[in-house]
Design a protein around this motif. Structure first.
Motif, short mmCIF file in Angstrom:
data_model
loop_
_atom_site.label_atom_id
_atom_site.label_comp_id
_atom_site.label_asym_id
_atom_site.label_seq_id
_atom_site.Cartn_x
_atom_site.Cartn_y
_atom_site.Cartn_z
N THR A 115 4.79 -10.11 16.81
CA THR A 115 6.06 -10.05 16.61
C THR A 115 6.39 -8.86 17.67
OG1 THR A 115 8.04 -10.06 15.48
CG2 THR A 115 6.33 -8.75 14.53
N ASP A 116 7.92 -8.87 17.98
CA ASP A 116 8.17 -7.57 18.91
C ASP A 116 9.56 -7.23 18.01
OD1 ASP A 116 9.84 -9.64 19.65
OD2 ASP A 116 9.70 -9.27 21.80
N ARG A 117 9.61 -7.72 17.00
CA ARG A 117 10.87 -7.52 16.15
C ARG A 117 10.60 -7.04 14.66
NH1 ARG A 117 14.84 -9.33 19.71
NH2 ARG A 117 16.43 -9.89 18.42
N LEU A 118 11.30 -6.15 14.32
CA LEU A 118 11.37 -6.06 12.79
C LEU A 118 13.04 -6.11 12.26
CD1 LEU A 118 10.04 -5.04 10.05
CD2 LEU A 118 10.36 -2.57 10.83
N ASN A 119 13.05 -7.22 11.85
CA ASN A 119 14.60 -7.55 11.55
C ASN A 119 14.26 -8.44 10.42
OD1 ASN A 119 13.36 -10.23 12.30
ND2 ASN A 119 14.75 -10.52 14.13
N ALA A 120 15.86 -8.93 9.92
CA ALA A 120 15.78 -9.63 8.84
C ALA A 120 14.94 -10.77 8.30
CB ALA A 120 17.43 -10.17 8.49
N THR A 121 14.50 -11.42 9.54
CA THR A 121 13.80 -12.47 9.67
C THR A 121 12.31 -12.09 8.75
OG1 THR A 121 14.58 -13.64 11.28
CG2 THR A 121 12.86 -14.55 10.62
N ILE A 122 11.64 -11.06 9.23
CA ILE A 122 10.57 -10.77 8.90
C ILE A 122 10.32 -9.61 7.83
CG2 ILE A 122 9.38 -11.78 10.77
CD1 ILE A 122 8.62 -8.65 11.67
N ALA A 123 11.69 -8.95 7.77
CA ALA A 123 11.49 -7.84 7.16
C ALA A 123 11.08 -7.76 5.58
CB ALA A 123 12.90 -6.93 6.88
N PRO A 124 11.42 -9.09 4.76
CA PRO A 124 11.01 -9.07 3.31
C PRO A 124 9.33 -9.14 3.32
CG PRO A 124 12.92 -10.56 3.67
CD PRO A 124 12.42 -9.87 5.15
N ASP A 125 8.80 -9.93 4.20
CA ASP A 125 7.29 -9.89 4.22
C ASP A 125 6.78 -8.49 4.58
OD1 ASP A 125 7.58 -12.59 3.67
OD2 ASP A 125 7.17 -13.43 5.43
N VAL A 126 7.22 -8.09 5.55
CA VAL A 126 6.58 -6.66 5.84
C VAL A 126 6.86 -5.55 4.51
CG1 VAL A 126 7.03 -4.72 7.45
CG2 VAL A 126 7.17 -6.92 8.32
N LYS A 127 8.20 -5.69 4.04
CA LYS A 127 8.36 -4.87 2.84
C LYS A 127 7.33 -5.03 1.65
CE LYS A 127 11.83 -3.20 -0.27
NZ LYS A 127 13.40 -3.38 -0.61
N ALA A 128 6.95 -6.19 1.40
CA ALA A 128 6.24 -6.65 0.66
C ALA A 128 4.60 -6.09 0.89
CB ALA A 128 6.14 -7.96 0.30
N ASP A 129 4.25 -6.17 2.03
CA ASP A 129 2.94 -5.63 2.55
C ASP A 129 2.83 -4.57 2.35
OD1 ASP A 129 2.04 -8.33 3.14
OD2 ASP A 129 2.34 -8.34 5.32
N LEU A 130 3.86 -3.71 3.07
CA LEU A 130 3.85 -2.08 2.72
C LEU A 130 4.19 -1.50 1.32
CD1 LEU A 130 6.44 -1.30 5.95
CD2 LEU A 130 3.90 -1.07 5.78
N THR A 131 4.82 -2.27 0.55
CA THR A 131 4.92 -1.86 -0.68
C THR A 131 3.40 -1.87 -1.35
OG1 THR A 131 7.15 -2.26 -0.90
CG2 THR A 131 6.18 -2.25 -2.92
N SER A 132 2.95 -3.12 -1.17
CA SER A 132 1.48 -3.47 -1.92
C SER A 132 0.58 -2.25 -1.50
CB SER A 132 1.07 -4.69 -1.47
OG SER A 132 -0.07 -5.02 -1.76
N ALA A 133 0.59 -1.93 -0.14
CA ALA A 133 -0.39 -0.94 0.43
C ALA A 133 -0.02 0.34 0.11
CB ALA A 133 -0.56 -1.28 1.84
N LEU A 134 1.09 0.78 -0.30
CA LEU A 134 1.32 2.08 -0.57
C LEU A 134 1.51 2.22 -2.05
CD1 LEU A 134 4.10 2.60 2.44
CD2 LEU A 134 2.00 3.68 2.14
N SER A 135 1.18 1.35 -2.87
CA SER A 135 1.70 1.68 -4.33
C SER A 135 0.50 2.22 -4.79
CB SER A 135 1.51 0.21 -4.85
OG SER A 135 2.79 -0.52 -4.82
N ASN A 136 -0.80 2.20 -4.06
CA ASN A 136 -1.85 3.14 -4.80
C ASN A 136 -1.53 4.84 -4.58
OD1 ASN A 136 -3.54 0.91 -5.56
ND2 ASN A 136 -4.02 0.58 -3.50
#
Length: 108
Positions: A18-39
């Protein structure tokens, strides 16, 4: 969506296909980042080199990731933003909130 590699104790993330960080993909990206940063104590750098557009939902995703990292004693930094993305971050004064690096090599 989020590809992660680890180097010298630092996790480097890249938004693939992707070349965009927008409302379409943001929920998936947020979930991935939250999972990675929860430790505890995770240090992550998100490489924005292939992102040319971020909307308000994308900005919210980055801020949420920073908050999650800080709550868990870690850090969340940005690197390699394109000029248009860096311009937006500066306009919103987020360059005062995030550590932003020009390249992955600058991160020690």
């Amino acid at each position: 969506m989020l590809q992660v590699k680890e180097h010298k104790g630092v996790m480097f993330g890249l938004l693939a296909d992707t070349d965009r960080l927008n409302a379409t993909i943001a929920p998936d990206v947020k979930a991935d980042l939250t999972s990675a940063l929860s430790n505890k104590g995770v240090r992550m750098v998100l490489n924005l080199s292939n992102i040319s557009f971020i909307d308000s939902t994308g900005i919210g995703t980055l801020i949420s990731a920073l908050k999650t990292a800080r709550q868990n004693g870690g850090s969340f930094q940005l690197c390699c933003p394109k000029a248009e993305v860096l311009s937006l971050l500066k306009l919103m004064k987020l360059d005062m909130v995030f550590d932003i690096f020009d390249s992955e090599e600058q991160i020690a």
